[in-house]
Design a protein around this motif. Sequence first.
Motif, PDB file in Angstrom:
ATOM      1  N   HIS A 115      11.117 -43.716 -13.208  1.00  0.00           N
ATOM      2  CA  HIS A 115      12.136 -43.851 -14.422  1.00  0.00           C
ATOM      3  C   HIS A 115      11.336 -43.616 -15.697  1.00  0.00           C
ATOM      4  CE1 HIS A 115      15.244 -45.214 -17.008  1.00  0.00           C
ATOM      5  NE2 HIS A 115      16.236 -45.263 -16.034  1.00  0.00           N
TER       6      HIS A 115
ATOM      7  N   LEU B  65      11.455 -35.881 -21.874  1.00  0.00           N
ATOM      8  CA  LEU B  65      12.809 -36.382 -22.067  1.00  0.00           C
ATOM      9  C   LEU B  65      13.835 -35.287 -22.871  1.00  0.00           C
ATOM     10  CD1 LEU B  65      12.454 -40.233 -22.925  1.00  0.00           C
ATOM     11  CD2 LEU B  65      13.457 -39.063 -20.996  1.00  0.00           C
TER      12      LEU B  65
ATOM     13  N   LYS C 111      19.445 -29.909 -18.834  1.00  0.00           N
ATOM     14  CA  LYS C 111      20.688 -30.541 -18.139  1.00  0.00           C
ATOM     15  C   LYS C 111      21.977 -30.247 -18.902  1.00  0.00           C
ATOM     16  CE  LYS C 111      18.855 -34.373 -15.990  1.00  0.00           C
ATOM     17  NZ  LYS C 111      19.533 -34.947 -14.594  1.00  0.00           N
TER      18      LYS C 111
ATOM     19  N   ARG D 233      26.142 -33.822 -10.229  1.00  0.00           N
ATOM     20  CA  ARG D 233      25.182 -34.235  -9.018  1.00  0.00           C
ATOM     21  C   ARG D 233      25.989 -34.024  -7.723  1.00  0.00           C
ATOM     22  NH1 ARG D 233      20.762 -37.599 -10.655  1.00  0.00           N
ATOM     23  NH2 ARG D 233      20.966 -37.785 -13.102  1.00  0.00           N
TER      24      ARG D 233
ATOM     25  N   MET E 144      22.085 -45.670 -11.007  1.00  0.00           N
ATOM     26  CA  MET E 144      20.929 -45.870 -11.796  1.00  0.00           C
ATOM     27  C   MET E 144      21.168 -46.528 -12.756  1.00  0.00           C
ATOM     28  SD  MET E 144      18.952 -42.329 -11.627  1.00  0.00           S
ATOM     29  CE  MET E 144      20.118 -41.155 -12.068  1.00  0.00           C
TER      30      MET E 144
ATOM     31  N   ALA F 194      19.942 -47.562 -16.649  1.00  0.00           N
ATOM     32  CA  ALA F 194      19.471 -47.065 -18.067  1.00  0.00           C
ATOM     33  C   ALA F 194      19.534 -45.368 -17.970  1.00  0.00           C
ATOM     34  CB  ALA F 194      18.134 -47.627 -18.596  1.00  0.00           C
ATOM     35  N   THR F 195      20.790 -44.719 -18.235  1.00  0.00           N
ATOM     36  CA  THR F 195      20.809 -43.322 -18.152  1.00  0.00           C
ATOM     37  C   THR F 195      21.387 -42.915 -19.228  1.00  0.00           C
ATOM     38  OG1 THR F 195      23.030 -43.435 -17.105  1.00  0.00           O
ATOM     39  CG2 THR F 195      21.024 -43.099 -15.723  1.00  0.00           C
TER      40      THR F 195
ATOM     41  N   ASP G 295      22.452 -37.553 -17.976  1.00  0.00           N
ATOM     42  CA  ASP G 295      21.881 -37.853 -16.519  1.00  0.00           C
ATOM     43  C   ASP G 295      23.116 -37.646 -15.671  1.00  0.00           C
ATOM     44  OD1 ASP G 295      19.820 -39.958 -18.210  1.00  0.00           O
ATOM     45  OD2 ASP G 295      19.383 -38.228 -17.322  1.00  0.00           O
TER      46      ASP G 295
ATOM     47  N   SER H  28      15.895 -32.373 -11.910  1.00  0.00           N
ATOM     48  CA  SER H  28      15.719 -33.809 -11.916  1.00  0.00           C
ATOM     49  C   SER H  28      14.756 -34.302 -12.795  1.00  0.00           C
ATOM     50  CB  SER H  28      14.992 -34.167 -10.298  1.00  0.00           C
ATOM     51  OG  SER H  28      14.628 -35.405 -10.355  1.00  0.00           O
ATOM     52  N   GLY H  29      14.984 -35.138 -13.908  1.00  0.00           N
ATOM     53  CA  GLY H  29      14.162 -35.632 -14.707  1.00  0.00           C
ATOM     54  C   GLY H  29      12.854 -36.414 -13.978  1.00  0.00           C
ATOM     55  N   HIS H  30      13.298 -37.295 -12.855  1.00  0.00           N
ATOM     56  CA  HIS H  30      12.473 -38.187 -12.141  1.00  0.00           C
ATOM     57  C   HIS H  30      11.213 -36.789 -11.604  1.00  0.00           C
ATOM     58  CE1 HIS H  30      14.803 -41.408 -12.320  1.00  0.00           C
ATOM     59  NE2 HIS H  30      14.029 -42.130 -11.623  1.00  0.00           N
TER      60      HIS H  30
ATOM     61  N   ARG I 283       8.879 -35.707 -14.652  1.00  0.00           N
ATOM     62  CA  ARG I 283       8.183 -36.886 -14.966  1.00  0.00           C
ATOM     63  C   ARG I 283       7.004 -36.967 -13.981  1.00  0.00           C
ATOM     64  NH1 ARG I 283      11.636 -39.017 -17.492  1.00  0.00           N
ATOM     65  NH2 ARG I 283      12.754 -39.790 -15.788  1.00  0.00           N
TER      66      ARG I 283
ATOM     67  N   ARG J 228      14.628 -38.633  -4.610  1.00  0.00           N
ATOM     68  CA  ARG J 228      15.892 -38.066  -5.315  1.00  0.00           C
ATOM     69  C   ARG J 228      16.867 -37.466  -4.307  1.00  0.00           C
ATOM     70  NH1 ARG J 228      16.114 -41.035  -8.444  1.00  0.00           N
ATOM     71  NH2 ARG J 228      17.411 -40.074 -10.083  1.00  0.00           N
TER      72      ARG J 228
ATOM     73  N   HIS K 288      19.994 -35.946  -6.126  1.00  0.00           N
ATOM     74  CA  HIS K 288      19.953 -34.486  -6.337  1.00  0.00           C
ATOM     75  C   HIS K 288      20.066 -33.575  -5.248  1.00  0.00           C
ATOM     76  CE1 HIS K 288      18.689 -35.018 -10.433  1.00  0.00           C
ATOM     77  NE2 HIS K 288      18.006 -36.091 -10.176  1.00  0.00           N
TER      78      HIS K 288
HETATM   79  C1  LIG Z   1      16.656 -43.813 -20.614  1.00  0.00           C
HETATM   80  C2  LIG Z   1      15.202 -42.937 -20.278  1.00  0.00           C
HETATM   81  C3  LIG Z   1      14.191 -43.304 -21.235  1.00  0.00           C
HETATM   82  C4  LIG Z   1      15.171 -42.168 -19.668  1.00  0.00           C
HETATM   83  C5  LIG Z   1      16.183 -41.527 -18.474  1.00  0.00           C
HETATM   84  C6  LIG Z   1      15.613 -41.351 -17.178  1.00  0.00           C
HETATM   85  C7  LIG Z   1      16.617 -40.887 -16.180  1.00  0.00           C
HETATM   86  C8  LIG Z   1      17.786 -41.934 -15.800  1.00  0.00           C
HETATM   87  C9  LIG Z   1      16.128 -39.669 -15.854  1.00  0.00           C
HETATM   88  C10 LIG Z   1      17.433 -39.039 -14.960  1.00  0.00           C
HETATM   89  O1  LIG Z   1      16.428 -38.884 -13.787  1.00  0.00           O
HETATM   90  P1  LIG Z   1      16.969 -37.713 -12.770  1.00  0.00           P
HETATM   91  O2  LIG Z   1      17.492 -36.453 -13.446  1.00  0.00           O
HETATM   92  O3  LIG Z   1      15.870 -37.526 -11.577  1.00  0.00           O
HETATM   93  O4  LIG Z   1      18.479 -38.516 -12.030  1.00  0.00           O
END
Ligand SMILES: CC(C)=CCC/C(C)=C/COP(=O)(O)O
Length: 284
Positions: free
Chosen positions: A133, A168, A175, A182, A190, A192-193, A197, A203-205, A208, A241, A247
């Motif tokens: 995250h 980010l 996105k 999704r 999840m 804190a999105t 999101d 996929s942000g995860h 990262r 994911r 995802h």
């Molecule tokens: C709130 C902050 C600082 C980051 C958001 C992190 C997050 C929830 C990303 C979504 O990841 P996926 O796209 O893999 O679900």
Amino acid sequence: MPSPKAKNSGRGSPVLGGANGRYEFMSLTKPLNRSSPPPPLLLQRQGSDPTTARLRLSESPTRRRGSGSSSAGQVPPPEEDGIRLNPSFARVALSSLLAVDLWMSKRLGVCACEDSAWGSVRPLMKLIEISGHGIPWLAGAAYCLYKSDSAAGQEVMLNLLMGLLLDLILVTIVKASVRRRRPAHNRMDMFATFSVDRYSFPSGHATRAAMCGRFLLAHLVLAAPLRVLVLLWAGLVGLSRVMLGRHNVTDVVFGFGMGYCQYNLVEVLWLSPQTLQGLLGHLA
Ligand SMILES: CC(C)=CCC/C(C)=C/COP(=O)(O)O
């Protein structure tokens, strides 16, 4: 050519005897207007593309004469039927890829909820989800930057922080542009999105994990087992994911590629201490 079924269906074949003896087709998607004869469409020969049909239309005797019998009239350009009669190879390939993607993602979503096939593994997958995250990584990088007492350490942590912010921003842009929903089997629990999101691609995860994985391997002196652990962690984040149903496979695969490239951008934009002092000097 009309399918044998249509001809024998008794529902009125879509074939009209043309005034000039040529067979012409009504649009397959527009209701038949019985008050006036439907605009005849040129038969689109199998495998010809609409452009060819249009060219043939403009060359048709009716058009050349500029007038035609009332039954032929001004033949309108062929309509865009709801059914693509001959999609391009790229369109067929993309549709096939997406079909396989949805099927595979559904099969791999074994931890999408507690009573899924591998529901007992869901807590572990959620733990891996948290490890990838954005918030733990931002907080960790900021803490290490604050606690670091060497210029080199501060430089590395500052650039990791910049890389995480860049990730980010770029993921949010993609996105918000693609706006892919999704998977239907995802249970959105999840923490804190952002608003974006709710979208799945990329996929942000995964971005990262790929970017941070490369960053750690490049800037931390790690023994071989730890290097393998970093790679394993990044792969598990991506797999989690799909297993959690967050995802589709393509979201994660593209995310890995995007994160890999994001690291190259971090290297290009690398903030050296001199650059940083210059920036801080301007700000002070
Ligand atoms: C709130 C902050 C600082 C980051 C958001 C992190 C997050 C929830 C990303 C979504 O990841 P996926 O796209 O893999 O679900």
